[in-house]
Design an enzyme around this catalytic site. Structure first.
Site, mmCIF file in Angstrom:
data_model
loop_
_atom_site.group_PDB
_atom_site.id
_atom_site.type_symbol
_atom_site.label_atom_id
_atom_site.label_comp_id
_atom_site.label_asym_id
_atom_site.label_seq_id
_atom_site.Cartn_x
_atom_site.Cartn_y
_atom_site.Cartn_z
ATOM 1 N N PHE A 102 0.824 -1.144 -0.051
ATOM 2 C CA PHE A 102 0.071 -0.004 0.114
ATOM 3 C C PHE A 102 1.046 1.309 -0.057
ATOM 4 O O PHE A 102 0.599 2.079 0.693
ATOM 5 C CB PHE A 102 -0.943 0.103 1.048
ATOM 6 C CG PHE A 102 -2.186 -0.806 0.736
ATOM 7 C CD1 PHE A 102 -3.001 -0.360 -0.344
ATOM 8 C CD2 PHE A 102 -2.391 -2.061 1.447
ATOM 9 C CE1 PHE A 102 -4.303 -1.107 -0.554
ATOM 10 C CE2 PHE A 102 -3.536 -2.706 1.163
ATOM 11 C CZ PHE A 102 -4.453 -2.403 0.478
ATOM 12 N N GLY A 116 -1.974 -8.401 -2.546
ATOM 13 C CA GLY A 116 -2.661 -8.623 -1.442
ATOM 14 C C GLY A 116 -4.190 -8.175 -1.962
ATOM 15 O O GLY A 116 -5.357 -8.372 -1.268
ATOM 16 N N GLY A 123 -4.643 -0.304 -10.824
ATOM 17 C CA GLY A 123 -4.154 -1.896 -11.202
ATOM 18 C C GLY A 123 -5.396 -2.540 -11.971
ATOM 19 O O GLY A 123 -5.060 -3.045 -13.044
ATOM 20 N N THR A 155 -13.602 -9.813 -3.521
ATOM 21 C CA THR A 155 -12.145 -9.284 -3.228
ATOM 22 C C THR A 155 -12.346 -7.561 -2.740
ATOM 23 O O THR A 155 -11.422 -6.949 -2.118
ATOM 24 C CB THR A 155 -11.189 -9.399 -4.351
ATOM 25 O OG1 THR A 155 -11.947 -8.975 -5.479
ATOM 26 C CG2 THR A 155 -10.845 -10.980 -4.250
ATOM 27 N N GLN A 198 -11.134 -5.237 0.444
ATOM 28 C CA GLN A 198 -10.471 -4.120 0.399
ATOM 29 C C GLN A 198 -11.131 -2.797 0.935
ATOM 30 O O GLN A 198 -10.349 -2.266 1.926
ATOM 31 C CB GLN A 198 -10.093 -3.625 -1.004
ATOM 32 C CG GLN A 198 -9.104 -4.542 -1.637
ATOM 33 C CD GLN A 198 -8.446 -3.877 -2.828
ATOM 34 O OE1 GLN A 198 -7.783 -3.001 -2.858
ATOM 35 N NE2 GLN A 198 -8.552 -4.443 -4.296
ATOM 36 N N LYS A 239 -13.373 1.047 -12.188
ATOM 37 C CA LYS A 239 -12.466 2.201 -11.395
ATOM 38 C C LYS A 239 -11.392 1.845 -10.772
ATOM 39 O O LYS A 239 -10.272 2.124 -10.873
ATOM 40 C CB LYS A 239 -13.311 3.137 -10.776
ATOM 41 C CG LYS A 239 -14.421 3.941 -11.588
ATOM 42 C CD LYS A 239 -15.353 4.751 -10.891
ATOM 43 C CE LYS A 239 -15.826 5.973 -11.703
ATOM 44 N NZ LYS A 239 -16.996 6.848 -10.770
ATOM 45 N N GLU A 284 -7.927 2.640 -2.649
ATOM 46 C CA GLU A 284 -7.733 3.394 -1.694
ATOM 47 C C GLU A 284 -9.228 4.001 -1.139
ATOM 48 O O GLU A 284 -9.068 4.462 -0.068
ATOM 49 C CB GLU A 284 -7.127 4.821 -2.417
ATOM 50 C CG GLU A 284 -6.056 4.484 -3.567
ATOM 51 C CD GLU A 284 -4.705 3.964 -3.052
ATOM 52 O OE1 GLU A 284 -4.451 4.372 -1.963
ATOM 53 O OE2 GLU A 284 -4.041 3.112 -4.001
#
Length: 781
Positions: A280, A506, A548, A672, A676, A739, A743
């Site tokens: 991160f 991760g 990513g 996933t 996050q 998108k 974060e």
């Protein structure tokens, strides 16, 4: 085509192909023929993209099969242990390594005096995430720039010997007085030029505003504490080349860096990182360990491993301490007339690291005037670095606390104030968003939280000895996308490999890549093999900024399109081809076959095509293909509502509920992605209540350089979290409408908690973390 190709599969593939055809420039005939409501509905039910596929790398991680940087073995492996400076500024006067060298098993002690040759130009040390300035060079010369700087490395046959011998190395310094206190140095901070210039005369508008809010907020220095320690294993190959296993967020970035530093050719260095145990931002730049391991390997001409200790990792980058000053001027109805946001952040003396802290108000709220100022104070510390949502985590925290304070001043519900100030356009550049469903985030999150039951007055909600507080905040981040290249290889047995030098830190990249490839190739996810984290693979930028998923997915999409075209060429080269006369956009891949969209009876098996062509496999490679778009703002959004309980006697603050609604375009994998967001919320709890790096300014040394004294949330600190995604169709940002969510889960969480603490206690604590001593001190004030 035979009957094995079911109508169900064809409809799924056809509708998926219609998406591709309609968004990457294919003809419209196939699109029009396959976008019936029934086909689209079935495609949504059957699509691989958008389904909560479990991580394909999960089993490898929980069974220990997955290897991290310090777990790769090599014959004749040596170990390095770092000696770090005990002063923050000055020079190395003398190094006495004699006692260390006498320890059996010690091979060498590397210092600036005997290290292998290194470049002397700043440009050679530049990396993809480097700020302006002169990058730090490990063991380059006798200059000490910060406490904890590597000044020697002991190389030994085993790690225990290396560490013991490192304790015997004696360093004499010519020390100078360091400056490491941001508050003490704030008057020396210099303005950083940023592209956001503001608008109007904010000072005059603020002076004449009927309601004013001025406040200063402090966010302390915070350090990364990933589970995986920073480590590098530099394997000395028989031909003298290096294979380097490194903990990094960019294998090709590290490869280029090592080539620059040691004057090596790209074919002499291969960097590999198939798994990364947390990053991160801390792994965006090449760190000490990889330079030291490479130095050792080049010096000894044998393989060397260097693993930093937890304490030594506090000598790497960090989220800079920041002083944020907000001035908001408004009318009594909540209309914002003036926004001034000033930030003063710390950086090193040798590099100018800064991020976008101050102009988020221009993206979230309408204001006729705005002024942004960003200053940097240069200190005798390592260069600060990106930490999850850099700039937004700090800047939006201050903005959202100030909005809460303004709402109190206006005697207005804080959610109502945000809705009145809602901006449909990016005011900084006066352009529309590709999509923005923040209003729906507010609505859905407030409803699930039960916001309408909030009693407005502070200290008005309690349960026994506990004061209950409810607070909320907005979140915003950039929806970035950059150039990646992916390669797809389809085998005659019907399986496929998708490869890219991108990273999985991760975040679920392995699974996302497999899902997108499966969708585009019409194969089950289980038939897709993913390769990443290897500098020898097709090009990718560093993994960060939440770019990513969008970036690698579109590279895969385009590679699959190229592959389909190549297969059609093979098909049409055969006599009496059932696909004769078709264009690529009039075909799909499904169940190991190339199929005509409008007539599923016209199909050929891809295995037959490869067999007839004499090919064991067929590969295609393509870039993500994004075009610059300065006509729209590209952002993700969130609404966060938090509940805290504060013990009235002990001032202990507990976060008991968080509801977070996120609008982030099309979600490739809800499972996933949800993880996050959950992780971001937990990190936000830590930012609000726990995290703080403490420095003894006499020596410039971190005093709590371990995870016993550097507090982070544990299980008992995390209660009920409700995170969910708001549907957001974005047909502008990219063909898949993706998108990224890395974060956004963090942004606004600390502000929502801080605002809840105010609501519970009636005390506004503007310096993080909100610890019980601050709550108690405010009691006595």
């Amino acid at each position: 085509m035979t009957g094995e190709l079911s109508r169900r599969t064809v409809l799924k593939g056809a509708a998926a192909a219609s998406l591709i055809g309609g968004t990457v420039g294919f003809g419209t005939s196939a699109h029009a023929a396959t976008t019936s409501p029934a086909a689209d509905g079935l495609a949504r039910k059957l699509s691989v993209i958008g389904t909560p596929v479990s991580r394909i790398d999960g089993r490898a991680k929980v069974t220990g099969e997955a290897k991290y940087a310090a777990e790769f073995q090599a014959p004749d492996l040596a170990y390095g242990s770092m000696v770090t400076s005990t002063i923050a500024r000055g020079r190395i006067a003398a190094i006495d390594a004699a006692e260390a060298l006498r320890v059996p098993g010690v091979l060498d002690v590397l210092t600036h005096a005997n290290r292998p040759a290194m470049a002397d130009r700043d440009e050679a040390y530049h990396d993809d995430a480097a700020p302006d300035g002169s990058p730090f060079r490990p063991l380059f010369d006798d200059r000490v720039l910060f406490n904890g700087q590597p000044v020697a490395v002991v190389l030994a046959e085993d790690i225990e010997t290396a560490r013991f011998a490192a304790s015997l190395v004696k360093i004499e310094y010519a020390a100078e007085t360091p400056a490491t206190d941001l508050e003490a140095e704030r008057s020396h901070a210099v303005v950083v030029e940023k592209p956001w210039k503001g608008r109007g005369d904010a000072a005059s508008a603020f002076a004449s505003a009927p309601v004013k809010l001025e406040a200063e907020y402090f966010i302390p220095m915070e350090h990364h504490n990933p589970m995986e320690l920073y480590a590098a294993t530099a394997v000395w190959e028989s031909d003298g080349n290096l294979t380097v296993y490194d903990k990094t967020q960019g294998v090709q970035n590290v490869q280029r860096y090592l080539c620059g530093v040691f004057a090596l050719e790209p074919e002499q260095v291969r960097v590999v990182a198939p798994y990364v145990g947390g990053a991160f931002g801390s792994g965006l730049r090449p760190q000490f360990e990889v330079v030291l391991a490479a130095q050792g390997a080049l010096k000894l001409k044998r393989s060397v491993r260097v693993v930093l200790t937890r304490a030594q990792m506090y000598g790497l980058g960090y989220r800079p301490a920041t002083i944020e000053r907000l001035s908001l001027g408004a009318k009594h109805d909540g209309t914002l007339d003036a926004v001034t946001h000033e930030a003063i952040a710390m950086t090193s003396r040798f590099e100018q690291f800064s991020r976008h802290d101050t102009s988020w108000s221009g993206l979230l709220y309408k204001s006729a005037t705005a002024r942004y100022v960003h200053r940097l104070a240069a200190l005798d510390l390592p260069t600060s670095c990106d930490m999850r949502a850099p700039g937004a985590a700090t800047g939006v925290y201050a903005l959202e606390c100030a909005m809460d304070e303004l709402a109190v001043a206006l005697k207005m519900d804080p959610l109502e104030l945000r809705l009145r100030c809602y901006s449909e356009r990016d005011q900084n550049d006066d352009i529309p968003y590709t999509s923005k469903r923040l209003r729906e985030c507010y609505h859905q999150a407030a409803q699930r939280f039960g916001w309408e039951r909030r009693s407005a007055a502070p200290r008005s909600m309690r349960d026994g000895h506990e004061l209950i507080g409810w607070g909320m905040a907005s979140g915003i981040w950039e929806a970035l996308q950059i150039k990646h290249t992916a390669r797809i290889t389809l085998a005659a047995d019907g399986g496929a490999e998708v490869a890219c030098a991108t990273m999985d830190i991760g975040t679920g990249t392995y699974t996302v890549m497999a899902q997108v490839a499966a969708e585009m190739l019409g194969l089950p996810v289980e038939r897709i093999t993913v390769k990443l984290g290897d500098s020898s693979l097709p090009q990718a930028q560093i993994e960060g900024g939440s770019w990513g998923a969008a970036s690698v997915s579109h590279a895969i999409l385009r590679a699959a399109t190229e592959l389909r075209g190549a297969l059609l060429t093979l098909a049409q080269a055969t006599p009496n081809s059932p696909l004769a006369g078709l264009r690529a956009e009039e075909t799909i891949l499904a169940d190991g076959r190339l199929v005509a969209l409008q007539d599923p009876a016209r199909a050929v098996a891809t295995a037959d095509l490869l067999h007839q062509a004499g090919l064991p496999t067929i590969s295609k490679e393509a870039e993500s293909g994004f075009e610059p778009d300065d006509r729209h703002a590209h952002n993700t959004h969130a609404a966060i509502f938090a509940e805290v309980r504060v013990d009235e006697e002990l001032a202990i603050v507990r976060v008991t509920r968080v509801v977070s609604a996120v609008a982030a375009g099309r979600i490739i994998n809800p499972k996933t992605a949800h993880s996050q967001i959950m992780g971001g919320i937990v990190w936000g709890i830590g930012m609000a209540l726990h995290e703080e790096t403490l420095i003894d300014h006499r020596f410039g040394r971190v005093m709590n350089a371990n995870i016993a004294e550097y507090h982070i949330p544990a299980h008992a600190d995390v209660r009920n979290i409700d995170a969910f995604f708001v549907d957001e169709l974005d047909t502008v940002i990219n063909p898949l409408g993706v998108k990224g969510v890395g974060e956004i889960g963090l942004v606004g969480v600390a502000a929502a908690i801080a605002n809840a603490v105010y609501h519970a206690t009636g005390k506004r604590i503007r310096d993080l973390p909100i610890t019980l001593d601050k709550v108690l001190l405010r009691d006595r004030a």
